[in-house]
Design an enzyme around this catalytic site. Structure first.
Site, PDB file in Angstrom:
ATOM      1  N   GLN A 122       0.805  -1.226   0.000  1.00 47.83           N
ATOM      2  CA  GLN A 122       0.000   0.000   0.000  1.00 47.83           C
ATOM      3  C   GLN A 122       0.840   1.279   0.000  1.00 47.83           C
ATOM      4  O   GLN A 122       0.448   2.294   0.566  1.00 47.83           O
ATOM      5  CB  GLN A 122      -1.007  -0.001   1.162  1.00 47.83           C
ATOM      6  CG  GLN A 122      -2.042  -1.112   0.965  1.00 47.83           C
ATOM      7  CD  GLN A 122      -3.251  -0.960   1.856  1.00 47.83           C
ATOM      8  OE1 GLN A 122      -3.146  -0.466   2.968  1.00 47.83           O
ATOM      9  NE2 GLN A 122      -4.397  -1.412   1.367  1.00 47.83           N
ATOM     10  N   LYS A 171       3.915   6.192   8.850  1.00 52.88           N
ATOM     11  CA  LYS A 171       3.394   5.512  10.037  1.00 52.88           C
ATOM     12  C   LYS A 171       4.335   5.686  11.235  1.00 52.88           C
ATOM     13  O   LYS A 171       3.884   5.852  12.369  1.00 52.88           O
ATOM     14  CB  LYS A 171       3.175   4.032   9.723  1.00 52.88           C
ATOM     15  CG  LYS A 171       2.082   3.420  10.572  1.00 52.88           C
ATOM     16  CD  LYS A 171       1.668   2.047  10.062  1.00 52.88           C
ATOM     17  CE  LYS A 171       0.695   1.396  11.025  1.00 52.88           C
ATOM     18  NZ  LYS A 171       0.309   0.047  10.586  1.00 52.88           N
TER      19      LYS A 171
END
Ligand SMILES: Cc1ncc(C[n+]2csc(CCOP(=O)(O)OP(=O)(O)O)c2C)c(N)n1
Ligand SMILES: [Mg+2]
Lengths: 569, 184
Positions: A122, A171
């Site tokens: 992703q 992240k």
């Protein structure tokens, strides 16, 4: 400044995102979770009492909802999405917001910074992909950079000519720890959002205005963005100048005012287009001479001098040469202009518009709103709805014939009560944008007018309505065609209806599936009652109106024709 | 009528900004003939030099679009008369050329070039000049067989006297305009 508990202590990057939103007075966000944005969603869990999150059914829906939210409230719309497919699903809405100058902050999660460029799961280069369609974007890889990046993002999105920005946060930055202290961004050295209006430009403009015999004001979206409606009214009244609006400028000038002459563009009103080529002074305010407005630029207002009031310097002389350009905020400029313009009367010139309105009424409008056809026509539906709502509802449209008909026959009384996708013409915009508008102004009636085609592009957002109890009213004008394309096929491609006929589902059953009540009508005798029922409903309501299949929108300026060559039938 | 224009674009130091700027050209189907980027005389401010061939109207619009980018401080365009510009070129020819040493040395000297390096198999020649001069040397050297050739792209200094610092001051004043927030 916010006073929440975590202030000035160490927080995670994810929590910094939420705190920054609160510091920007954000109350509503539209989003969809996924792996790379999970830390932010986890932080959001603790702030549900302060931030309303609306779970959409597709990230494109989140962007359009944020746009609708912003267009009616003036606040910056906020979107949250994950990396990869979540991020790429935002692109259409971002492009729409860019071309229609809508302030929006999109926050996307991104893979861990050590995975950047590895084709990780992703991972997409959303900063690269969104570059041509954002006003600004940035990737953040450290927790401590999150708050400053968001501060800049909000400042850039809503200042000057507004637009969408994107902040992509890895992240690890969301997981990282940082001290949190929010500093609102108030200026950026290399960014000049709003040029200062020059007195000299105002004087030059006033001189042209005071000497014009047939001056003509074109009012665009910039008037609404600037909040210059009152100033425009005062100026137009003092100098007695007719005012026409672009599609995105609709609602900026009171529609019943004697100086309001109608709306511009390919399917706009007759007089406003025709007389563009007869005025001696064109006063363009906060508009950018889109080709749907100008028709053939080589035959556009050649006889007239042009004054262009514009906040974005790159718009001046981009399409139409300006004899005088007044750079800066429209409200400020019009305030400075007012004392310098003389009180005038342009009775004869205004009469020209009245005459055109009569012609258009006889040749187009009369029949459209009171047709002798067996099947219902779009215009009579919108006209009846307009009379019922008295122009006091927020109307959001999708894209196609129904959009053009709605912009012609629904005239909003209140600024910003008309929302549509103009520059990009994005089918699928209507339903989610209406959801966003209703979230922003829950006590106002919000009605989405959709085509059978466009409805199905974002029909899944009925789920958002269901989940968050959003009382949006929906009118589907079902002609079983991709009507606007069919019209072009009829007029320019010899009636070769290549893939424009639609086999449609049972929309009402779909509505019921989402717990939304509705009604389908096919006959004229049921129209008024159905509209009333829809309008009176306290909850969301879906009204499907089956209309004439092969109706064409007129007037029309054909591609390549000049505004003066507008045809009525 | 198309003309060669040299654009000088002054920017903040930001990842991806060069991409944002070049997109403006590609979107309009305009070919960038050369582009160079380096830090300017003011620390932290970068200067792109971009060469294109377009009409006056196009270059004006391009500069407008470039300046619109948030991290672009200022963009200028110049015609050739308004600038002093140079390119550097490197030419690699076979060491065989030394067999005709006299001719070879004359070509290098007459072109105001210099020999940068001599190795057993090849010679590298360096030349600074404008595009025409660089091509001239290329043509002269061709008879020896050019193994490799590279040009830096144009760098340019403008003739008008206005320092970047004065622009910076103006720019900083301009950016302090109050934020316009439309609220309903
Ligand atoms: C995303 C997208 N795809 C294609 C188009 C091209 N297009 C413009 S109008 C139109 C037809 C719309 O049909 P419908 O929603 O039924 O509205 P109608 O014109 O029939 O009122 C199409 C296909 C578009 N504007 N947007
Ligand atoms: Mg249709």
């Amino acid at each position: 400044m916010n006073t929440h508990k975590k202030y000035n202590t160490e927080v995670t990057g994810a929590e910094a995102v939420i705190l920054a939103l609160l510091d920007e007075q954000v109350t509503d966000i539209f989003g969809y979770p996924g792996g790379a944005i999970m830390p932010v969603y986890d932080a959001l869990y603790d702030y549900m009492d302060q931030l309303n999150h609306y779970l959409v059914r597709h990230e494109q829906g989140a962007t359009h909802a944020a746009q609708g939210y912003s267009r009616v409230s003036g606040k910056t719309g906020v979107v949250l999405a994950t990396s990869g497919p979540g991020a790429t699903n935002l692109i259409t809405g971002i492009a729409d917001a860019q071309i229609d100058s809508t302030p929006m902050v999109c926050i996307t999660g991104q893979v861990h910074s050590h995975l950047l460029g590895t084709d990780a799961f992703q991972e997409t280069d959303v900063v690269g992909i969104s570059m041509p369609v954002t006003k600004w974007n940035i990737q953040v890889t450290k927790a401590e950079d999150i708050a400053p990046a968001l501060a800049k993002a909000f400042y850039i999105a809503c200042s000057g000519r507004p637009g969408p920005v994107l902040v992509d946060i890895t992240k690890d930055a969301q997981f990282g720890k940082t001290a949190y202290k929010y500093q609102k961004c108030e200026s950026i050295r290399s960014y000049f959002p709003c040029p200062k209006v020059k007195d000299d430009d105002i004087s030059k403009a006033a001189e042209l205005i005071n000497n014009a015999q047939r001056p003509y004001i074109l009012c665009g979206h910039g008037v609404l963005l600037s909040g210059a409606e009152k100033q425009l009214l005062a100026f137009a009244e003092k100098a007695d100048i007719p005012v026409a609006s672009t599609l995105l400028g609709l609602s900026a000038f009171p529609p019943k005012h004697p100086l309001y002459v109608g709306y511009l563009g390919m399917h706009g009103n007759y007089g406003p287009n025709l007389l563009t080529n007869e005025c001696d002074l064109l006063i363009a305010i906060g508009m950018r001479f889109d080709d749907r407005v100008t028709g053939n630029v080589n035959k556009y207002a050649k006889q007239a001098k042009v004054i262009h009031f514009e906040i974005d310097p790159s718009e001046v002389n981009k399409i139409i040469h300006a004899d005088v350009a007044v750079l800066g905020d429209a409200k400020e400029a019009l305030e400075l202009l007012l004392p310098k313009v003389k009180t005038q009367k342009h009775t004869e010139w205004l009469k020209r518009f009245e005459d055109c309105t009569k012609i258009e009424f006889e040749k187009v409008i009369k029949d459209a709103i009171d047709p002798q056809t067996e099947k219902l026509r779009m215009a009579e539906v919108i006209d009846k709805f307009h009379k019922l709502s008295e122009g006091n509802a927020i109307v959001v449209t999708d894209v196609g014939q129904h959009q053009m008909i709605t912009s012609r026959y629904y005239t909003p009384n209140i600024p910003n009560y008309f929302v549509t996708s103009g520059g990009l013409g994005t089918m699928g915009f209507g339903l989610p944008a209406a959801i966003g508008a209703k979230v922003a102004l829950p006590n106002t009636q919000v009605v989405a007018v959709l085509g059978d085609g466009g409805f199905q592009m974002t029909i899944q957002e009925l789920g958002t309505i269901m989940q968050s109890d959003i009382a949006v009213k929906i009118i589907v004008l079902n002609n079983n065609f991709l009507g606007m394309v069919r019209q072009w096929q009829q007029l320019f491609f010899d009636r070769r209806y290549s893939f424009t006929e639609m086999k449609n589902p049972d929309f009402i059953a779909i509505g019921y599936g989402y717990g939304i009540k509705g009604r389908k009508i096919t006959e004229r005798k049921d129209l008024q009652a159905a509209l009333e029922e829809m309008y009176a409903s306290k909850e969301a309501y879906l009204l499907e109106v089956v209309v004439e299949n092969e109706e064409n929108v007129f007037p029309m300026i054909k591609t390549g024709a000049s505004v003066a060559e507008i045809i009525l039938e | 009528m198309d003309n060669t224009y040299t654009l000088s674009v002054f920017t903040e130091d930001k990842i991806g900004l060069l991409n944002r700027v070049t997109i403006i050209f590609t979107r309009r189907h305009i070919n960038i003939e050369s582009i160079t980027a380096s830090e300017s005389e003011v620390k932290g401010i970068y200067r792109y030099t971009i060469v294109i061939t377009v009409s006056q109207e196009q270059v004006e619009k391009l500069v407008g679009q470039i300046e619109k980018q948030v991290e672009v401080l200022k963009a200028f365009y110049h015609i050739n008369n308004d600038i002093l510009s140079r390119e550097i070129a490197l030419y690699k020819v076979s060491a065989e050329a030394l067999k005709e040493n006299e001719l070879f040395t004359r070509i290098v000297n007459e072109n105001h070039a210099k020999i940068l390096s001599i190795a057993p198999e090849y010679i590298v020649i360096e030349k600074t000049g404008d595009e025409r001069e660089i091509l001239h040397l290329f043509n002269d050297l061709e008879k020896f067989g050019i193994l490799e050739f590279v040009r830096s792209g144009r760098v340019a200094i403008t003739k008008p006297m206005k320092t970047l610092n004065t622009f910076l001051k103006e720019v900083e004043n301009n950016s302090k305009t109050v934020i316009k927030h439309f609220s309903k």
